[in-house]
Design a protein around this motif. Structure first.
Motif, PDB file in Angstrom:
ATOM      1  N   ALA A  63       9.582   9.712  90.280  1.00 32.90           N
ATOM      2  CA  ALA A  63      10.976  10.082  90.043  1.00 32.90           C
ATOM      3  C   ALA A  63      11.188  10.612  88.630  1.00 32.90           C
ATOM      4  CB  ALA A  63      11.877   8.866  90.267  1.00 32.90           C
ATOM      5  N   GLY A  64      12.146  11.518  88.526  1.00 34.21           N
ATOM      6  CA  GLY A  64      12.662  11.950  87.238  1.00 34.21           C
ATOM      7  C   GLY A  64      11.704  12.737  86.367  1.00 34.21           C
ATOM      8  N   VAL A  65      10.778  13.473  86.955  1.00 29.92           N
ATOM      9  CA  VAL A  65       9.836  14.207  86.115  1.00 29.92           C
ATOM     10  C   VAL A  65      10.556  15.283  85.309  1.00 29.92           C
ATOM     11  CG1 VAL A  65       7.803  13.771  87.517  1.00 29.92           C
ATOM     12  CG2 VAL A  65       9.153  15.784  87.971  1.00 29.92           C
ATOM     13  N   THR A  66      10.144  15.416  84.076  1.00 29.67           N
ATOM     14  CA  THR A  66      10.707  16.443  83.209  1.00 29.67           C
ATOM     15  C   THR A  66      10.182  17.813  83.641  1.00 29.67           C
ATOM     16  OG1 THR A  66       8.878  16.243  81.646  1.00 29.67           O
ATOM     17  CG2 THR A  66      10.817  14.851  81.238  1.00 29.67           C
ATOM     18  N   ASP A  67      10.821  18.858  83.167  1.00 25.20           N
ATOM     19  CA  ASP A  67      10.379  20.212  83.523  1.00 25.20           C
ATOM     20  C   ASP A  67       8.933  20.447  83.116  1.00 25.20           C
ATOM     21  OD1 ASP A  67      12.813  20.845  84.661  1.00 25.20           O
ATOM     22  OD2 ASP A  67      13.593  21.828  82.862  1.00 25.20           O
ATOM     23  N   ARG A  68       8.556  19.956  81.939  1.00 26.48           N
ATOM     24  CA  ARG A  68       7.184  20.161  81.463  1.00 26.48           C
ATOM     25  C   ARG A  68       6.173  19.462  82.361  1.00 26.48           C
ATOM     26  NH1 ARG A  68       4.788  18.687  75.465  1.00 26.48           N
ATOM     27  NH2 ARG A  68       2.830  19.783  75.723  1.00 26.48           N
ATOM     28  N   VAL A  69       6.467  18.224  82.733  1.00 24.63           N
ATOM     29  CA  VAL A  69       5.568  17.480  83.611  1.00 24.63           C
ATOM     30  C   VAL A  69       5.528  18.130  84.991  1.00 24.63           C
ATOM     31  CG1 VAL A  69       5.179  15.263  84.771  1.00 24.63           C
ATOM     32  CG2 VAL A  69       5.770  15.315  82.340  1.00 24.63           C
ATOM     33  N   LYS A  70       6.674  18.561  85.485  1.00 22.56           N
ATOM     34  CA  LYS A  70       6.714  19.219  86.789  1.00 22.56           C
ATOM     35  C   LYS A  70       5.856  20.477  86.784  1.00 22.56           C
ATOM     36  CE  LYS A  70      10.551  19.158  89.020  1.00 22.56           C
ATOM     37  NZ  LYS A  70      11.930  19.413  89.475  1.00 22.56           N
ATOM     38  N   THR A  71       5.902  21.228  85.683  1.00 23.15           N
ATOM     39  CA  THR A  71       5.071  22.432  85.560  1.00 23.15           C
ATOM     40  C   THR A  71       3.595  22.078  85.622  1.00 23.15           C
ATOM     41  OG1 THR A  71       6.765  23.588  84.285  1.00 23.15           O
ATOM     42  CG2 THR A  71       4.502  24.380  84.060  1.00 23.15           C
ATOM     43  N   ILE A  72       3.203  21.018  84.924  1.00 23.88           N
ATOM     44  CA  ILE A  72       1.797  20.581  84.942  1.00 23.88           C
ATOM     45  C   ILE A  72       1.390  20.183  86.355  1.00 23.88           C
ATOM     46  CG2 ILE A  72       0.203  18.786  84.140  1.00 23.88           C
ATOM     47  CD1 ILE A  72       1.879  18.831  81.473  1.00 23.88           C
ATOM     48  N   LEU A  73       2.244  19.456  87.049  1.00 21.58           N
ATOM     49  CA  LEU A  73       1.923  19.022  88.409  1.00 21.58           C
ATOM     50  C   LEU A  73       1.827  20.213  89.358  1.00 21.58           C
ATOM     51  CD1 LEU A  73       4.095  15.783  88.660  1.00 21.58           C
ATOM     52  CD2 LEU A  73       1.649  15.980  88.153  1.00 21.58           C
ATOM     53  N   LYS A  74       2.661  21.229  89.144  1.00 20.53           N
ATOM     54  CA  LYS A  74       2.592  22.432  89.977  1.00 20.53           C
ATOM     55  C   LYS A  74       1.338  23.247  89.668  1.00 20.53           C
ATOM     56  CE  LYS A  74       7.413  23.047  91.102  1.00 20.53           C
ATOM     57  NZ  LYS A  74       8.544  23.956  91.179  1.00 20.53           N
ATOM     58  N   LEU A  75       1.010  23.383  88.386  1.00 14.71           N
ATOM     59  CA  LEU A  75      -0.179  24.146  88.004  1.00 14.71           C
ATOM     60  C   LEU A  75      -1.456  23.527  88.558  1.00 14.71           C
ATOM     61  CD1 LEU A  75       0.628  25.081  84.294  1.00 14.71           C
ATOM     62  CD2 LEU A  75       0.460  26.645  86.242  1.00 14.71           C
ATOM     63  N   THR A  76      -1.478  22.214  88.627  1.00 15.85           N
ATOM     64  CA  THR A  76      -2.655  21.523  89.158  1.00 15.85           C
ATOM     65  C   THR A  76      -2.573  21.353  90.679  1.00 15.85           C
ATOM     66  OG1 THR A  76      -1.615  19.388  88.693  1.00 15.85           O
ATOM     67  CG2 THR A  76      -3.117  20.268  87.023  1.00 15.85           C
ATOM     68  N   ARG A  77      -1.473  21.804  91.242  1.00 14.95           N
ATOM     69  CA  ARG A  77      -1.213  21.785  92.695  1.00 14.95           C
ATOM     70  C   ARG A  77      -1.122  20.389  93.292  1.00 14.95           C
ATOM     71  NH1 ARG A  77      -4.798  27.045  94.176  1.00 14.95           N
ATOM     72  NH2 ARG A  77      -3.324  28.530  93.291  1.00 14.95           N
ATOM     73  N   VAL A  78      -0.952  19.383  92.477  1.00 13.88           N
ATOM     74  CA  VAL A  78      -0.803  18.035  93.025  1.00 13.88           C
ATOM     75  C   VAL A  78       0.636  17.759  93.458  1.00 13.88           C
ATOM     76  CG1 VAL A  78      -2.771  17.080  91.787  1.00 13.88           C
ATOM     77  CG2 VAL A  78      -0.501  16.917  90.795  1.00 13.88           C
TER      78      VAL A  78
END
Length: 105
Positions: A63-78
């Motif tokens: 929950a509540g991921v910041t934009d920066r963390v969300k970008t990292i999670l998207k880039l790593t496709r997880v």
């Protein structure tokens, strides 16, 4: 804002999830709203914790991921593997509806 990077805090997170599952709590929400950065080790631990919860018949939501963390999670496709929710309330509601529908423990 903090970081979630390789080290004792990741080990502590893994232990906390394992302990919760051993204690019978199979639906888990991790609130990352105060985490501004995660490294590759943290991404691996988040995926691993999610797998542990699923293998135990439960679910783990983030929950509540910041934009920066969300970008990292998207880039790593997880982001395709992990369940991300805007707020802890939304995550709890998702777990509650999954449990009511038979999708959780």
């Amino acid at each position: 804002e903090g970081t979630l990077t390789m080290g004792n805090q990741l080990q502590g997170l893994e232990w906390a999830v394992d302990e919760a599952i051993r204690g019978g709590q199979k639906r888990i929400v991790l609130d990352l709203s105060q985490v501004g950065y995660v490294d590759s080790a943290a991404v691996g631990v988040l995926v691993g914790c999610s797998g542990v919860a699923k293998n135990a018949g439960g679910d783990l939501r983030i929950a509540g991921v910041t934009d920066r963390v969300k970008t990292i999670l998207k880039l790593t496709r997880v982001d395709a593997v992990l369940h991300l929710d805007a707020t802890t309330e939304a995550a709890v509601a998702a777990l509650s509806s999954a449990g009511a529908a038979g999708g959780g423990a």
